[in-house]
Design a protein around this motif. Structure first.
Motif, PDB file in Angstrom:
ATOM      1  N   THR A 142      10.026   1.610  -8.518  1.00 25.11           N
ATOM      2  CA  THR A 142      10.392   1.350  -9.916  1.00 25.11           C
ATOM      3  C   THR A 142       9.629   0.156 -10.459  1.00 25.11           C
ATOM      4  OG1 THR A 142      12.607   2.262  -9.552  1.00 25.11           O
ATOM      5  CG2 THR A 142      12.303   0.857 -11.482  1.00 25.11           C
ATOM      6  N   ASN A 143       9.546  -0.934  -9.672  1.00 26.32           N
ATOM      7  CA  ASN A 143       8.767  -2.100 -10.111  1.00 26.32           C
ATOM      8  C   ASN A 143       7.318  -1.727 -10.387  1.00 26.32           C
ATOM      9  OD1 ASN A 143      10.688  -4.187 -10.128  1.00 26.32           O
ATOM     10  ND2 ASN A 143      10.527  -4.465  -7.921  1.00 26.32           N
ATOM     11  N   ALA A 144       6.734  -0.967  -9.485  1.00 32.63           N
ATOM     12  CA  ALA A 144       5.329  -0.594  -9.645  1.00 32.63           C
ATOM     13  C   ALA A 144       5.139   0.330 -10.842  1.00 32.63           C
ATOM     14  CB  ALA A 144       4.823   0.087  -8.369  1.00 32.63           C
ATOM     15  N   TYR A 145       6.024   1.297 -10.999  1.00 28.88           N
ATOM     16  CA  TYR A 145       5.932   2.246 -12.118  1.00 28.88           C
ATOM     17  C   TYR A 145       6.095   1.525 -13.454  1.00 28.88           C
ATOM     18  CZ  TYR A 145       7.457   6.059 -15.217  1.00 28.88           C
ATOM     19  OH  TYR A 145       7.602   6.924 -16.258  1.00 28.88           O
ATOM     20  N   ILE A 148       0.823  -1.221   0.000  1.00 26.48           N
ATOM     21  CA  ILE A 148       0.000   0.000   0.000  1.00 26.48           C
ATOM     22  C   ILE A 148       0.852   1.264   0.000  1.00 26.48           C
ATOM     23  CG2 ILE A 148      -1.663   1.334   1.360  1.00 26.48           C
ATOM     24  CD1 ILE A 148      -2.841  -1.374   2.269  1.00 26.48           C
ATOM     25  N   ILE A 149       1.982   1.277   0.735  1.00 26.97           N
ATOM     26  CA  ILE A 149       2.765   2.510   0.843  1.00 26.97           C
ATOM     27  C   ILE A 149       3.402   2.917  -0.490  1.00 26.97           C
ATOM     28  CG2 ILE A 149       3.291   2.104   3.264  1.00 26.97           C
ATOM     29  CD1 ILE A 149       6.115   1.324   2.422  1.00 26.97           C
ATOM     30  N   SER A 188      15.447   0.155   1.082  1.00 27.82           N
ATOM     31  CA  SER A 188      15.738  -0.660  -0.101  1.00 27.82           C
ATOM     32  C   SER A 188      14.452  -1.071  -0.798  1.00 27.82           C
ATOM     33  CB  SER A 188      16.535  -1.909   0.297  1.00 27.82           C
ATOM     34  OG  SER A 188      17.773  -1.564   0.869  1.00 27.82           O
ATOM     35  N   GLN A 189      13.466  -1.487  -0.010  1.00 25.02           N
ATOM     36  CA  GLN A 189      12.214  -1.945  -0.599  1.00 25.02           C
ATOM     37  C   GLN A 189      11.490  -0.804  -1.301  1.00 25.02           C
ATOM     38  OE1 GLN A 189       8.895  -1.246   0.414  1.00 25.02           O
ATOM     39  NE2 GLN A 189       7.844  -2.794  -0.795  1.00 25.02           N
ATOM     40  N   VAL A 190      11.492   0.355  -0.705  1.00 28.61           N
ATOM     41  CA  VAL A 190      10.805   1.486  -1.322  1.00 28.61           C
ATOM     42  C   VAL A 190      11.514   1.908  -2.606  1.00 28.61           C
ATOM     43  CG1 VAL A 190      10.244   3.935  -1.043  1.00 28.61           C
ATOM     44  CG2 VAL A 190       9.757   2.325   0.816  1.00 28.61           C
ATOM     45  N   ASN A 240      -1.124  -4.459 -10.832  1.00 36.06           N
ATOM     46  CA  ASN A 240       0.205  -5.011 -10.601  1.00 36.06           C
ATOM     47  C   ASN A 240       0.467  -5.238  -9.112  1.00 36.06           C
ATOM     48  OD1 ASN A 240       2.221  -5.792 -12.509  1.00 36.06           O
ATOM     49  ND2 ASN A 240       3.637  -4.348 -11.563  1.00 36.06           N
ATOM     50  N   LEU A 241       0.064  -4.279  -8.292  1.00 39.62           N
ATOM     51  CA  LEU A 241       0.275  -4.412  -6.851  1.00 39.62           C
ATOM     52  C   LEU A 241      -0.582  -5.531  -6.275  1.00 39.62           C
ATOM     53  CD1 LEU A 241       0.535  -0.703  -5.631  1.00 39.62           C
ATOM     54  CD2 LEU A 241       2.305  -2.225  -6.478  1.00 39.62           C
ATOM     55  N   ALA A 242      -1.772  -5.709  -6.800  1.00 40.06           N
ATOM     56  CA  ALA A 242      -2.646  -6.772  -6.303  1.00 40.06           C
ATOM     57  C   ALA A 242      -2.058  -8.150  -6.600  1.00 40.06           C
ATOM     58  CB  ALA A 242      -4.041  -6.644  -6.924  1.00 40.06           C
ATOM     59  N   ILE A 243      -1.524  -8.330  -7.801  1.00 38.74           N
ATOM     60  CA  ILE A 243      -0.907  -9.616  -8.144  1.00 38.74           C
ATOM     61  C   ILE A 243       0.302  -9.884  -7.240  1.00 38.74           C
ATOM     62  CG2 ILE A 243       0.285 -10.903  -9.960  1.00 38.74           C
ATOM     63  CD1 ILE A 243      -1.383  -9.350 -12.002  1.00 38.74           C
TER      64      ILE A 243
END
Length: 556
Positions: free
Chosen positions: A339-342, A163-164, A332-334, A369-372
C-alpha cells in the motif's frame, strides 16, 4: 449529444483498448490519477473495507507505542494515543465520506477543496514523504526479523524487504485487493493470540504496565508529555490518504445498500485509527513486559519482532516461536508496504504529470519511492524515529485538517466552497489561497514551535498549533476572498448532469477524442478547439493548452 458520442464499456468494466498510448493503457489498469468509474467499481462494500483495513497491518504502531511509552511513561502515552485517535476520527470522516461518495483519491479531493490545480502538488509531496517514511520503518522491522530468524545481515534485509514489494505493486488495485483479503485472517491470529495468552497467564504484567513511568521516571500526568506523545502518533494522520486509495472504489450509495455502505466507510475510513490505537497500546504493553522480564530488555523493547518473539516463547518451543515471529513480521510488512509503495507511486506520478505535463509511468516513481525508502533504512532511522515522526506530524496535520475544514465548514456549513468536487484542469484556478496559504502557515508555524523557535515551553504544543491554524484559517480566508478562487469555470461544456438521481457520479459514457477511449461523465470536459470531449488525463498532459476551456468572467 449524438449516438456516436455515447459508447458502452465492456462487461468487465475495462474499456476496449484501441490505438492508445502507454499512459492511457497504464491508467486504465486501476484508474491511476483519475476518477474511478462505476463500471470498474465491481467490488462489494465489505471487500473494499477489508482491503482498506488490510493496509493497516503494519507493525510500526507497535514501535511507536513502545517508543512514546518508554519516553513518557504509560499514563502520558495512553492519553497521547487517545488524543491522537480523537483527532484522526474528526478529521478523517469528512475525507473518507467525500472519497467514497464521489470516488476520488485524496489528491483529486484536495485540488477542489481549497488548493487549486497546482496548489495541491505540495500536498502530494507531503503524502509521498509519508509513504516512504513508513515504508522504511516497516522495511526496517522486516529486516530485523530476517536477521533474527535467518541470520540475514541488516543491510541485505533492507534490500530484500524493498525488492520483493516491486512486483506485487505493478498491477495495482486488482492484485492488492486479493492480497489483503487472503492474508488478513492469518495475520489476525498471529497477532492477537500471543497477546491474549500473555495477559491470561501473566496477570501481574497488567499492573506493571500501568505503573511504568518511562525514562523520565516522574510517573505523573504531564500535559507536555501527552502532547509530545500525541505528536508522534499524529505522524500517522496521512494514513487516511492510503485508506482513501481503497475507498474510492466503493460502489454507488443507494437506499438498498445504505447501511452497509456507511458501515464500510466509517470502519475503513476514520475507523482505522481504532485498530491503530489498540496496536500502539499493545506495543507499549509488550515493551514494558520485556523491560521487566528480559535481561537487557530495554535495548530491544521497541522492536516488534523481539516483542512477539518473547511472547511466542512463553507459548511454544523456541524454534517454532522464532518461525512464527518471522512469518508475522513478513506478512505485516508486505501487507502495508504494498500500500505504501502503491500510494507513493501515485502521489509522485500525479505531481510530476501536472508540473511537467508528461506521464512517465507509475512504475518509474514506484522505483523512486522504494529507492528513497531504502536510503532511509540504510541510515538506521530507528535511532531518530521520534524526531522524524514528530516533525512530519506537523506537515501531515496541516494538510489533512485544512482539507477536512474546507469540506466540513466551507462546503457544508458556510456554502462558500462548491459542494460538488472538481479536479479537472481548466475548471480550477492554479492556486487557491484558501487551502494553500492555510496549510503553509499552519505547517510553518507549528514546525517553528516544534523546534523551539517560539520557546521551549510551548514546543510540545506544536500539534495543537497545527490543528488550530489548519481548522480556523480556511473559513477565514474563504470568507475574505468570497470563495472566488475555487472555480475558474462553473460550466464544463457538457449538458449532461454530473450526478444521477441518488447523488452518485453519473455512469454516462463519453468518448475522449485525444486518447480514443471511453470514460464516464465526471472524468470528461468539452474540448476548446475540436468540438468534442476530452478526459482529465489528456487535459493534464496538454502542453499547449489546446483542449482547455477559457476562464469565465470573474465574479464581482
Amino acid at each position: 449529444m449524438t449516438q456516436s458520442e455515447t459508447r458502452p464499456t465492456a462487461d468487465t468494466g475495462t474499456p476496449a483498448v484501441r490505438s492508445v498510448d502507454a499512459a492511457t493503457r497504464e491508467t486504465l489498469e486501476d484508474y491511476t490519477l483519475r476518477f474511478a468509474p462505476r463500471s470498474y467499481r465491481t467490488w462489494s462494500t465489505s471487500v473494499v473495507a477489508v482491503s482498506a483495513l488490510g493496509g493497516i497491518a503494519y507493525l510500526a504502531d507497535f514501535a511507536i507505542g513502545a517508543n512514546i511509552g518508554i519516553s513518557y511513561g504509560t499514563t502520558n502515552a495512553l492519553w497521547g494515543i487517545a488524543l491522537f485517535a480523537v483527532v484522526i476520527i474528526l478529521t478523517g470522516f469528512p475525507l473518507a465520506y467525500y472519497a467514497a461518495r464521489y470516488n476520488l483519491d485524496l489528491d483529486l479531493i484536495t485540488r477542489g477543496s481549497g488548493f487549486g490545480y497546482y496548489g495541491s502538488v505540495v500536498t502530494n509531496v507531503i503524502f509521498a514523504t509519508f509513504t516512504f517514511i513508513f515504508f522504511a520503518l516497516e522495511g526496517s522491522i522486516m529486516a530485523q526479523g530476517l536477521e533474527l530468524g535467518l541470520g540475514v545481515p541488516l543491510w541485505l534485509g533492507y534490500a530484500v524487504s524493498t525488492i520483493i514489494i516491486f512486483p506485487l505493486v505493478i498491477y495495482g488495485m486488482k492484485v492488492l485487493t486479493k492480497l489483503q483479503t487472503w492474508t488478513t485472517p492469518l495475520w489476525l491470529v498471529l497477532m492477537v493470540l500471543p497477546f491474549g495468552y500473555l495477559v491470561v497467564t501473566n496477570p501481574e504484567s497488567i499492573d506493571d504496565f500501568f505503573a511504568y513511568q518511562g525514562e523520565s521516571g516522574n510517573g505523573g500526568t504531564d500535559v507536555g508529555s501527552i502532547l509530545l506523545a500525541a505528536g508522534v502518533c499524529l505522524s500517522l494522520i496521512a494514513q487516511i490518504a492510503e485508506q482513501i486509495d481503497y475507498l474510492r472504489f466503493m460502489p454507488p450509495k443507494t437506499p438498498e445498500n445504505s447501511r452497509r455502505w456507511w458501515t464500510a466507510v466509517v470502519l475503513a475510513g476514520p475507523g482505522w485509527v481504532l485498530f491503530g490505537a489498540v496496536k500502539q497500546v499493545v506495543g507499549l504493553f509488550l515493551a514494558v513486559y520485556i523491560i521487566a522480564n528480559v535481561t537487557d530488555g530495554a535495548d530491544i523493547a521497541n522492536q516488534p519482532v523481539q516483542q512477539f518473539l518473547e511472547t511466542y516463547e512463553n507459548m511454544m518451543p523456541s524454534w517454532l516461536a522464532l518461525t512464527l515471529a518471522v512469518v508475522l513480521v513478513v506478512i505485516s510488512q508486505v501487507k502495508i508496504n504494498v500500500t505504501n509503495a502503491y500510494s507513493g507511486s501515485l502521489a509522485w506520478t500525479n505531481s510530476w504529470t501536472r508540473v511537467t505535463r508528461t506521464y512517465p509511468g507509475r512504475l518509474v516513481f514506484l522505483g523512486v519511492n522504494l529507492a528513497i525508502a531504502l536510503v532511509l533504512m540504510e541510515a538506521d532511522m530507528f535511532d531518530f524515529l521520534n524526531t522524524i515522526l514528530g516533525f512530519y506530524a506537523n506537515c501531515g496535520i496541516a494538510w489533512v485538517v485544512v482539507v477536512a475544514s474546507d469540506i466540513a465548514i466551507n462546503k457544508y456549513l458556510l456554502g462558500i466552497s462548491p459542494e460538488q468536487p472538481e479536479f479537472r484542469r481548466g475548471m480550477l484556478y492554479a492556486v487557491n489561497p484558501v487551502g494553500f496559504v492555510s496549510m503553509l502557515v499552519a505547517a510553518g508555524v507549528s514546525i517553528l514551535v516544534f523546534f523551539g523557535g517560539l520557546g521551549e515551553t510551548i514546543a510540545p504544543y506544536s500539534p495543537l498549533v497545527a490543528i488550530g491554524l489548519a481548522l480556523v484559517l480556511p473559513p477565514v480566508i474563504a470568507v475574505a476572498t468570497k470563495g472566488r478562487y475555487y472555480l475558474r469555470r462553473t460550466d464544463d461544456g457538457i449538458d449532461a448532469p454530473m450526478l444521477d438521481g441518488d447523488g452518485n457520479p453519473s455512469a454516462l459514457v463519453l468518448h475522449c477524442h485525444v486518447c480514443d477511449q471511453d470514460y464516464e461523465r465526471p472524468d470528461m470536459a468539452a474540448c476548446q478547439t475540436h468540438g468534442a470531449h476530452v478526459c482529465s488525463l489528456c487535459l493534464s498532459t496538454d502542453k499547449v493548452g489546446d483542449h482547455i476551456l477559457p476562464a469565465q468572467p470573474a465574479r464581482a
